[in-house]
Design an enzyme around this catalytic site. Sequence first.
Site, PDB file in Angstrom:
ATOM      1  N   LYS A 222      17.673  93.831  -5.259  1.00 52.10           N
ATOM      2  CA  LYS A 222      16.747  92.696  -5.377  1.00 52.10           C
ATOM      3  C   LYS A 222      16.108  92.684  -6.776  1.00 52.10           C
ATOM      4  O   LYS A 222      16.022  91.640  -7.422  1.00 52.10           O
ATOM      5  CB  LYS A 222      15.656  92.795  -4.291  1.00 52.10           C
ATOM      6  CG  LYS A 222      16.188  92.434  -2.915  1.00 52.10           C
ATOM      7  CD  LYS A 222      15.310  92.911  -1.776  1.00 52.10           C
ATOM      8  CE  LYS A 222      16.049  92.699  -0.444  1.00 52.10           C
ATOM      9  NZ  LYS A 222      15.406  93.284   0.711  1.00 52.10           N
TER      10      LYS A 222
ATOM     11  N   GLN B 198       9.765  95.688   3.002  1.00 49.96           N
ATOM     12  CA  GLN B 198      11.106  96.090   3.450  1.00 49.96           C
ATOM     13  C   GLN B 198      11.029  96.600   4.892  1.00 49.96           C
ATOM     14  O   GLN B 198      10.288  97.538   5.192  1.00 49.96           O
ATOM     15  CB  GLN B 198      11.657  97.178   2.513  1.00 49.96           C
ATOM     16  CG  GLN B 198      13.097  97.571   2.782  1.00 49.96           C
ATOM     17  CD  GLN B 198      14.096  96.463   2.442  1.00 49.96           C
ATOM     18  OE1 GLN B 198      13.943  95.729   1.468  1.00 49.96           O
ATOM     19  NE2 GLN B 198      15.121  96.322   3.269  1.00 49.96           N
TER      20      GLN B 198
ATOM     21  N   ASP C  37      10.000  86.165   2.733  1.00 47.11           N
ATOM     22  CA  ASP C  37      10.947  86.645   3.744  1.00 47.11           C
ATOM     23  C   ASP C  37      10.904  85.790   5.008  1.00 47.11           C
ATOM     24  O   ASP C  37      11.769  85.914   5.877  1.00 47.11           O
ATOM     25  CB  ASP C  37      10.583  88.093   4.110  1.00 47.11           C
ATOM     26  CG  ASP C  37      11.700  89.055   3.781  1.00 47.11           C
ATOM     27  OD1 ASP C  37      12.805  88.580   3.472  1.00 47.11           O
ATOM     28  OD2 ASP C  37      11.465  90.269   3.834  1.00 47.11           O
TER      29      ASP C  37
END
Length: 291
Positions: A50, A94, A117
């Site tokens: 990323k 994450q 996200d």
Amino acid sequence: MSSQLIDGKAIAASIKEELKAQVASLPSPPGLATVLVGDDPASHTYIRSKHRLCADLGMQSLHHQLPADATQEEVEAVVRQLAEDPGAHGILIQLPLPAHLDEERVLALVPLEKDVDGFHPVNVGRLAMKGRRPEFVPCTPAGCMRLLERSGVPLKGARAVVVGRSNIVGLPMALLLNHADATVTIVHSRTVGLDEILGQADIVVAAIGKANFIRGEQLKPGCCVIDVGINRTDSGLVGDVDFETVRQVAAHVTPVPGGVGPMTLIMLMENTLKAAQKSFQVRELQAGGAG
Ligand code: NDP
């Protein structure tokens, strides 16, 4: 029949060029903040890719690493600080978080306008409701939708089967297909009659986490298969569908690797760019109002 491959790598590369141009036109680079709790090697790899893509696009990234035994308060303090940081346009936690942490509480601290996200409960709720629009859509299902659209696969009225019902992939994928007017069935580990359901599907999205689980014999000839699965085996990385038998039956199929994976990453970048664009617009409006 031999399938047409849906080349996620090529489609992601073309979106990347579009995003690069948009990033260059902004007053300052969009910033993505990532938070990782613990030392899972796969998570480290995902985070690194990323950050690499951010750099390629001219975007900024910052990383917060916490130990595996970090307390709820410590993790929440980092997220609160990022929520206030004007340089962090997007915040990515994450997942999965270690079991001792309350994931829902952590995700709820990410401001809606930074939830790149798409996992904030309000965004998920809006995705589930008719006529509502989430600020951001979760990246993997958004990437799958983009692959279907760019490949010209008809969605309206199509029978779609999503195998898997996770919060990250299966469930939001089913909701997006529903918004696109497909007739959607979700199947899972307790489903009875999987073969019959799969045999009627025009579109199959496999998000199971079991190597080569779906075989060509189970599918309707001419269907489209999106393989989300990433499974490490002795013979390398494979998906949730048995590629060799599926490609004999399906009209379109995504490969693993090179299908959904690159799309997930590029959708995260697109969401971060969108978050930055909105924040610059708000700043402009505020400056205008003040003047
Ligand atoms: P989860 O383990 O959270 O969910 C798996 C789902 O598969 C569950 O809903 C489970 O059902 C269902 N399932 C398990 N066994 C069966 C079965 N025998 N028949 C039907 N359904 C079954 O996984 P994720 O959704 O997080 O990930 C799925 C896969 O996608 C993994 O391989 C993961 O690595 C990959 N992935 C890939 C990404 C990418 O960018 N390409 C991004 C995210 C994930 P139940 O709910 O009943 O347990």
